[in-house]
Design an enzyme around this catalytic site. Structure first.
Site, PDB file in Angstrom:
ATOM      1  N   GLY A 202       0.842  -1.125  -0.109  1.00 59.11           N
ATOM      2  CA  GLY A 202       0.013  -0.013   0.024  1.00 59.11           C
ATOM      3  C   GLY A 202       0.629   1.130   0.005  1.00 59.11           C
ATOM      4  O   GLY A 202       1.512   1.691   0.926  1.00 59.11           O
TER       5      GLY A 202
ATOM      6  N   ASP B 158      -4.415  -7.821  -8.569  1.00 57.05           N
ATOM      7  CA  ASP B 158      -5.800  -8.431  -8.368  1.00 57.05           C
ATOM      8  C   ASP B 158      -6.536  -7.635  -7.207  1.00 57.05           C
ATOM      9  O   ASP B 158      -6.603  -7.774  -6.238  1.00 57.05           O
ATOM     10  CB  ASP B 158      -5.778  -9.839  -7.897  1.00 57.05           C
ATOM     11  CG  ASP B 158      -7.291 -10.557  -7.728  1.00 57.05           C
ATOM     12  OD1 ASP B 158      -8.246  -9.838  -8.265  1.00 57.05           O
ATOM     13  OD2 ASP B 158      -7.281 -11.678  -7.058  1.00 57.05           O
ATOM     14  N   ARG B 159      -6.927  -6.165  -7.620  1.00 47.91           N
ATOM     15  CA  ARG B 159      -7.449  -5.482  -6.892  1.00 47.91           C
ATOM     16  C   ARG B 159      -8.767  -4.894  -7.108  1.00 47.91           C
ATOM     17  O   ARG B 159      -9.174  -3.815  -6.706  1.00 47.91           O
ATOM     18  CB  ARG B 159      -6.502  -4.349  -6.629  1.00 47.91           C
ATOM     19  CG  ARG B 159      -5.933  -3.627  -7.583  1.00 47.91           C
ATOM     20  CD  ARG B 159      -4.550  -2.942  -7.517  1.00 47.91           C
ATOM     21  NE  ARG B 159      -4.658  -2.128  -5.998  1.00 47.91           N
ATOM     22  CZ  ARG B 159      -3.494  -1.525  -5.662  1.00 47.91           C
ATOM     23  NH1 ARG B 159      -2.350  -1.349  -6.534  1.00 47.91           N
ATOM     24  NH2 ARG B 159      -3.494  -0.889  -4.602  1.00 47.91           N
TER      25      ARG B 159
ATOM     26  N   GLY C  20      10.149   4.506  -3.848  1.00 45.87           N
ATOM     27  CA  GLY C  20       9.588   5.783  -4.121  1.00 45.87           C
ATOM     28  C   GLY C  20       8.871   5.965  -2.851  1.00 45.87           C
ATOM     29  O   GLY C  20       9.250   7.138  -2.544  1.00 45.87           O
ATOM     30  N   ASP C  21       8.255   5.137  -2.298  1.00 50.30           N
ATOM     31  CA  ASP C  21       7.759   5.433  -0.891  1.00 50.30           C
ATOM     32  C   ASP C  21       8.576   5.895  -0.052  1.00 50.30           C
ATOM     33  O   ASP C  21       8.441   6.640   0.991  1.00 50.30           O
ATOM     34  CB  ASP C  21       6.791   4.340  -0.477  1.00 50.30           C
ATOM     35  CG  ASP C  21       5.721   4.013  -1.641  1.00 50.30           C
ATOM     36  OD1 ASP C  21       5.178   4.638  -2.402  1.00 50.30           O
ATOM     37  OD2 ASP C  21       5.408   2.634  -1.712  1.00 50.30           O
TER      38      ASP C  21
ATOM     39  N   ARG D 276      15.253   9.694 -10.514  1.00 51.87           N
ATOM     40  CA  ARG D 276      15.322   9.266 -11.475  1.00 51.87           C
ATOM     41  C   ARG D 276      16.188   8.009 -11.305  1.00 51.87           C
ATOM     42  O   ARG D 276      17.503   8.058 -11.402  1.00 51.87           O
ATOM     43  CB  ARG D 276      16.054  10.185 -12.555  1.00 51.87           C
ATOM     44  CG  ARG D 276      16.183   9.494 -14.047  1.00 51.87           C
ATOM     45  CD  ARG D 276      16.831  10.694 -14.808  1.00 51.87           C
ATOM     46  NE  ARG D 276      16.758  10.205 -16.277  1.00 51.87           N
ATOM     47  CZ  ARG D 276      17.207  10.893 -17.270  1.00 51.87           C
ATOM     48  NH1 ARG D 276      17.707  12.159 -17.357  1.00 51.87           N
ATOM     49  NH2 ARG D 276      17.293  10.191 -18.642  1.00 51.87           N
TER      50      ARG D 276
ATOM     51  N   ARG E 264       0.853   4.322 -12.656  1.00 52.44           N
ATOM     52  CA  ARG E 264       1.094   2.823 -13.019  1.00 52.44           C
ATOM     53  C   ARG E 264       0.170   2.475 -14.338  1.00 52.44           C
ATOM     54  O   ARG E 264      -1.135   2.577 -14.336  1.00 52.44           O
ATOM     55  CB  ARG E 264       0.224   1.971 -11.900  1.00 52.44           C
ATOM     56  CG  ARG E 264       1.050   2.065 -10.565  1.00 52.44           C
ATOM     57  CD  ARG E 264       2.323   1.439 -10.382  1.00 52.44           C
ATOM     58  NE  ARG E 264       2.796   1.272  -9.006  1.00 52.44           N
ATOM     59  CZ  ARG E 264       3.642   2.280  -8.702  1.00 52.44           C
ATOM     60  NH1 ARG E 264       3.817   3.469  -9.411  1.00 52.44           N
ATOM     61  NH2 ARG E 264       4.182   2.219  -7.354  1.00 52.44           N
TER      62      ARG E 264
ATOM     63  N   GLY F  77      19.675   9.316  -8.554  1.00 50.92           N
ATOM     64  CA  GLY F  77      19.563  10.376  -7.601  1.00 50.92           C
ATOM     65  C   GLY F  77      18.117  11.238  -7.319  1.00 50.92           C
ATOM     66  O   GLY F  77      17.138  10.520  -8.405  1.00 50.92           O
TER      67      GLY F  77
ATOM     68  N   ASN G 149       2.833   2.690   3.175  1.00 50.28           N
ATOM     69  CA  ASN G 149       4.348   2.506   3.230  1.00 50.28           C
ATOM     70  C   ASN G 149       4.978   3.621   3.708  1.00 50.28           C
ATOM     71  O   ASN G 149       5.948   3.616   4.297  1.00 50.28           O
ATOM     72  CB  ASN G 149       5.042   1.904   1.739  1.00 50.28           C
ATOM     73  CG  ASN G 149       4.519   0.800   1.228  1.00 50.28           C
ATOM     74  OD1 ASN G 149       3.985  -0.003   1.992  1.00 50.28           O
ATOM     75  ND2 ASN G 149       4.599   0.489   0.062  1.00 50.28           N
TER      76      ASN G 149
END
Length: 319
Positions: A36, A108-109, A261-262, A231, A171, A235, A40
């Site tokens: 999630g 699967d959401r 990323g989180d 990126r 996404r 960095g 996160n």
């Protein structure tokens, strides 16, 4: 004074992964974790001592409790989570791979407790009782109602003077570039703190050039005082009140690419909340490195460990 330092709205679920080299259609067992993107971020911030609150919906079942138990162990407040009887929990499958195959993620959401959530299900007073509200484009992609709540949360927070942190978090398996670009543009335009990957800026808005140029173009698109662009292994770039700077990524042996990323968002917000603006991007890069160097998506660390990575990133032994 606000009760929480950071509140986030988003879906939680189960992550089922297979070891590197195995294939889902042949594997005999899965490793179970929770996932999630917003949760996160909150888990990382909670481990650093900040007060966090998660607004979501989970099935009132053993699977829902599995998610709750893990997030509660990190210190995330779950008072804003709605428990829904006989509902589904979002699940995704990870097939780790080495070159030349990329790691594969299968979602699967559909039709989950969260994707059915309506505005009337949200405790709006709790959601806005915070210094920062963190939202993402991933959640806006999950269902019409999730998108509507994300937009309402964004607008209510802006009206209430709550700082809004927004991560584009595109996404391609959830929606098209064209739809995402159109829907997310108002969030990008009016966020206070904006996170965006270089690839998302390129794919959604056709921004091209070197990284300094792309983050400057993002900054021109947005009223955000701070625009942050990561990126891959090179960095992160920041445009703060129009001034562009670069912070290199920390060297890392990658164990699990998911959740970096989180981790970056959590690390940046940690320093921002502390008022340590000089080290905020470095803090994000350090948290991203920790995420890459571990299995699982929630980065659990300490202030001392994070500070050590920023001040002495080359350490190979700590004793």
């Amino acid at each position: 004074m606000a009760t929480y330092d950071v509140t986030a709205f988003g879906e939680g679920g189960i992550r089922l992964s297979v070891p590197v080299g195995d294939r889902i259609d042949r594997v005999s067992s899965f490793e179970v974790g929770i996932a999630g993107t917003e949760a996160n971020v909150l888990a990382g911030l909670s481990s650093l001592g900040w007060s966090t609150s998660w607004i979501s919906a989970l099935p009132d079942s053993a699977l829902g409790r599995r998610v709750e138990t893990q997030l509660r162990s990190y210190g995330v407040d779950l008072g804003g989570v709605r428990r829904v009887p006989a509902a589904r929990l979002g699940t995704y499958y990870v097939e780790y791979s080495g070159a030349p195959r990329p790691t594969q993620v299968t979602f699967d959401r559909a039709d989950t407790a969260f994707t059915r959530m309506q505005s009337a299900d949200v405790d709006w007073e709790r959601m806005l009782d915070t210094r920062v509200l963190h939202l993402t484009g991933l959640t806006a992609a999950l269902s019409d109602s999730a998108m509507e709540i994300t937009a309402e949360a964004f607008n209510r927070a802006k009206d209430a003077g709550v700082t809004v942190s927004f991560d584009v978090n595109y996404r391609k398996n959830l929606w098209s570039c064209e739809t995402a670009a159109r829907v997310l543009h108002p969030f990008i335009e009016d966020a206070d703190i904006l996170f965006c990957r270089y690839d998302d800026a390129r794919d959604l808005y056709g921004l091209h050039g070197d990284s300094d140029s792309v983050v400057a173009q993002l900054s021109e698109m947005s009223n955000a005082g701070t625009v942050l662009m990561s990126r891959s292994g090179t960095g992160a770039w920041a445009a703060v009140d129009g001034v562009v700077g670069h912070t290199p990524a920390l060297p890392v042996d990658i164990v699990d690419r998911l959740g970096a990323g989180d981790g970056f968002a959590a690390g940046y917000l940690h320093a921002w909340l502390d008022g340590d603006h000089d080290n905020a991007v470095a803090s994000g890069c350090a948290m991203a490195a920790l995420a890459l160097a571990q299995y699982g998506e929630q980065v659990v660390t300490t202030r001392d460990e994070l500070r050590g990575l920023i001040t002495d990133p080359g350490r190979s032994l700590s004793r």
